[in-house]
Write a protein that holds these residues in place. Structure first.
Motif, short mmCIF file in Angstrom:
data_model
loop_
_atom_site.label_atom_id
_atom_site.label_comp_id
_atom_site.label_asym_id
_atom_site.label_seq_id
_atom_site.Cartn_x
_atom_site.Cartn_y
_atom_site.Cartn_z
N PRO A 148 12.03 -37.96 48.94
CA PRO A 148 13.11 -37.19 49.59
C PRO A 148 12.90 -35.69 49.50
O PRO A 148 13.23 -34.95 50.43
N MET A 149 12.36 -35.23 48.38
CA MET A 149 12.09 -33.80 48.22
C MET A 149 11.06 -33.33 49.24
O MET A 149 11.24 -32.30 49.90
N LEU A 150 9.99 -34.10 49.40
CA LEU A 150 8.93 -33.73 50.36
C LEU A 150 9.48 -33.71 51.78
O LEU A 150 9.23 -32.75 52.54
N LEU A 151 10.22 -34.74 52.16
CA LEU A 151 10.76 -34.81 53.52
C LEU A 151 11.78 -33.69 53.77
O LEU A 151 11.83 -33.12 54.86
N LEU A 152 12.56 -33.36 52.75
CA LEU A 152 13.57 -32.30 52.89
C LEU A 152 12.91 -30.94 53.08
O LEU A 152 13.34 -30.14 53.92
N VAL A 153 11.85 -30.67 52.31
CA VAL A 153 11.14 -29.39 52.45
C VAL A 153 10.53 -29.27 53.85
O VAL A 153 10.64 -28.22 54.51
N ILE A 154 9.87 -30.33 54.30
CA ILE A 154 9.26 -30.30 55.64
C ILE A 154 10.33 -30.13 56.71
O ILE A 154 10.18 -29.35 57.66
N GLY A 155 11.45 -30.84 56.56
CA GLY A 155 12.52 -30.75 57.55
C GLY A 155 13.12 -29.37 57.64
O GLY A 155 13.30 -28.83 58.74
N LEU A 156 13.40 -28.75 56.50
CA LEU A 156 14.03 -27.42 56.51
C LEU A 156 13.08 -26.34 57.00
O LEU A 156 13.47 -25.47 57.78
N THR A 157 11.82 -26.40 56.55
CA THR A 157 10.89 -25.31 56.87
C THR A 157 10.29 -25.42 58.27
O THR A 157 9.88 -24.41 58.84
N GLN A 158 10.24 -26.63 58.83
CA GLN A 158 9.59 -26.80 60.12
C GLN A 158 10.57 -27.12 61.25
O GLN A 158 10.44 -26.58 62.35
N TYR A 159 11.53 -27.98 61.01
CA TYR A 159 12.42 -28.43 62.08
C TYR A 159 13.74 -27.68 62.14
O TYR A 159 14.38 -27.62 63.19
N LEU A 160 14.17 -27.11 61.01
CA LEU A 160 15.46 -26.41 60.98
C LEU A 160 15.32 -24.92 60.69
O LEU A 160 16.31 -24.26 60.40
N LYS A 161 14.10 -24.40 60.75
CA LYS A 161 13.91 -23.00 60.34
C LYS A 161 14.61 -22.01 61.26
O LYS A 161 14.91 -20.88 60.86
N HIS A 162 14.87 -22.42 62.51
CA HIS A 162 15.55 -21.50 63.43
C HIS A 162 17.06 -21.71 63.44
O HIS A 162 17.78 -20.99 64.15
N VAL A 163 17.53 -22.69 62.70
CA VAL A 163 18.98 -22.91 62.60
C VAL A 163 19.56 -21.91 61.60
O VAL A 163 19.10 -21.80 60.47
N ARG A 164 20.61 -21.18 62.03
CA ARG A 164 21.19 -20.13 61.19
C ARG A 164 22.70 -20.36 61.06
O ARG A 164 23.47 -19.90 61.92
#
Length: 482
Positions: A148-164
């Protein structure tokens, strides 16, 4: 870096005969000295936003010292711990002289003139790829926390990085580590408190539980580390020669890390003069390790180099402030111990991303070379493959009591060779730099990327060098760049 600061003492201190209290104290000392070294390096060394901390390259020579027959004969565990720590301190103090001399005499800078983009691509790449054992193999020890930690890091940094969520504040791009660690750590605490690991094997409990480190209860509220806190160092020629191998390996690894950090911080590759200056200050850092008794030597932490790319924060000021926090957490021991009690699989998940980024940065140097050249393909492929294969061959034979594949009657010689050939970056540098400077050198200058690289060899070669690497407080008047 708290992962390394906790893991190295956890690995070495019990073997030295130390208690959990000794382990907490060594961890505090390691973090305190790391803060000082990082601050000095960012101010007066290479001035790159690189964090300096404990190095795993020193484990083999330290294991040789721990298993020295004269120390093993000491019956009291506490006395054996103190005498072993003093022996390690003496070896670090003597070995640091190699790094100080090679740095401040500019010898390492002269050697760096044999580097090229083609030669450095495998070296920097292997800094990341060579750490594969600290990635998914450790994550897999507690898959329900690590994955879950790995998937969460990838999700936040790659798929949600433009969400503010907050206007003009890129929270997910700037603070993914803090957010992910907080959520998964709380999740791990809930699993532990609910009894999910109550009847699990000891190995699983050690990897997954948040209350197994025993660091919080043993760490003092306030403890100020000071030089020679374990007593006067003891000196042995054999111990010192063994430790010199780790110093040489840490120099290679730090050189690759400086190149990666400069690339991620949008700076020019550090010129020979700056590289030597950084290595010299790093030698002083190893000297501080020996004086304070951190239990290991130091190098530039690869995971923090990867963090520059992940967060896109490459400011040296940020690293200087972070160094102040490192010193603060080390003096107030309970605070540092709380963070150090985070389960290892959480760090392992971060390593998968951060080490992968550093490996990619190394391979990005190949864009300045001609990869249609069979010569370049051979050098790159051979150095990358052997840089992983040879250390793995040595690692599978290494045993703390038998000193590994090289096993002669001279223990220091065993430790020296085993340390050098268990380092992927060092093996990669030996192969890549040697072949790059001996195979069709004159005919391949353009293919090697030398027209782009040569202007960064000297401080005056590029106008941007002055912006990135000039010393503060107008110190360049007294230490003019060459």
């Amino acid at each position: 870096m708290l992962g390394s600061s906790a893991f190295i003492p956890a690995l070495l201190v019990p073997a030295m005969g130390g208690t959990d209290g000794d382990k907490a104290r060594v961890m505090q000392t390691l973090l305190f000295v790391a803060g000082i070294k990082t601050l000095v390096q960012a101010l007066f060394g290479t001035r790159l936003p690189a964090v300096v901390g404990g190095s795993f390259a020193y484990v083999v020579p330290i294991a040789y010292i721990i298993n020295d027959s004269s120390l093993q004969r000491i019956s009291s565990d506490h006395e054996r711990f103190i005498h072993t720590m003093r022996a390690i301190q003496g070896a670090l103090i003597v070995a640091s002289s190699i790094q100080i001399i090679l740095g401040y005499s500019q010898v390492w800078g002269l050697f760096s003139r044999f580097f090229s983009p083609l030669g450095m691509a495998p070296v920097v790449g292997l800094l990341g790829l060579g750490m594969f054992q600290r990635g998914f193999p450790q994550l897999g020890n507690c898959i329900e926390i690590g994955l879950p930690m790995l998937l969460l890091v990838i999700g936040l940094t790659q798929y949600l990085k433009h969400v503010r969520p907050f206007k003009d504040v890129p929270i997910f791009e700037r603070f993914p580590i803090l957010i992910c660690v907080s959520f998964v750590w709380i999740y791990a605490i809930i699993l532990t408190a609910s009894g999910a690991y109550r009847h699990k094997p000891p190995h699983t409990q050690h990897s997954c539980r948040t209350d197994q480190a025993n660091l919080i209860s043993t760490a003092p509220w306030f403890k100020f580390p000071y030089p020679l806190q374990w007593g006067p160092p003891t000196f042995s020629a054999g111990h010192s020669f063994a430790m010199m191998s780790a110093v040489l390996v840490s120099m290679v690894e730090s050189t690759g890390a400086y190149l990666a950090a400069s690339r991620l911080a949008i700076a020019t590759p550090p010129p020979a003069y700056v590289l030597s200056r950084g290595i010299g200050w790093q030698g002083i850092g190893v000297l501080l390790d020996g004086l304070f008794g951190t239990g290991t030597g130091s190098t530039v932490l690869v995971e923090n180099v990867g963090l520059l790319g992940l967060t896109r924060v490459g400011s040296r000021r940020v690293v200087q402030v972070s160094a102040g926090f490192m010193i603060f957490f080390s003096v107030l021991g309970k605070f540092g111990a709380v963070f150090a009690s985070i389960p290892v699989p959480i760090y392992a998940a971060l390593h998968c991303v951060l080490f992968g980024l550093v490996a990619a940065v190394g391979l990005s140097f190949l864009q300045f070379t001609n990869m249609n050249s069979m010569r370049n393909l051979m050098i790159t492929g051979l150095s990358l493959f052997l840089g992983i294969s040879i250390p793995q061959f040595f690692v599978q034979y290494w045993d703390a009591r038998h000193y590994g594949l090289v096993h002669t009657n001279a223990g220091w010689f065993n430790a020296f060779l085993n340390t050098v050939f268990m380092s992927p970056a060092t093996v990669g540098l030996i192969i890549a730099v040697f072949m790059d400077n001996t195979v069709e050198v004159e005919r391949s200058k353009k293919d090697r990327g030398m027209p782009w690289w040569v202007k960064f060899r000297t401080f005056r070669g590029d106008n941007r060098n002055e912006e990135f690497y000039t010393l503060p407080f107008n110190l360049n008047r007294f230490f003019p760049p060459t």
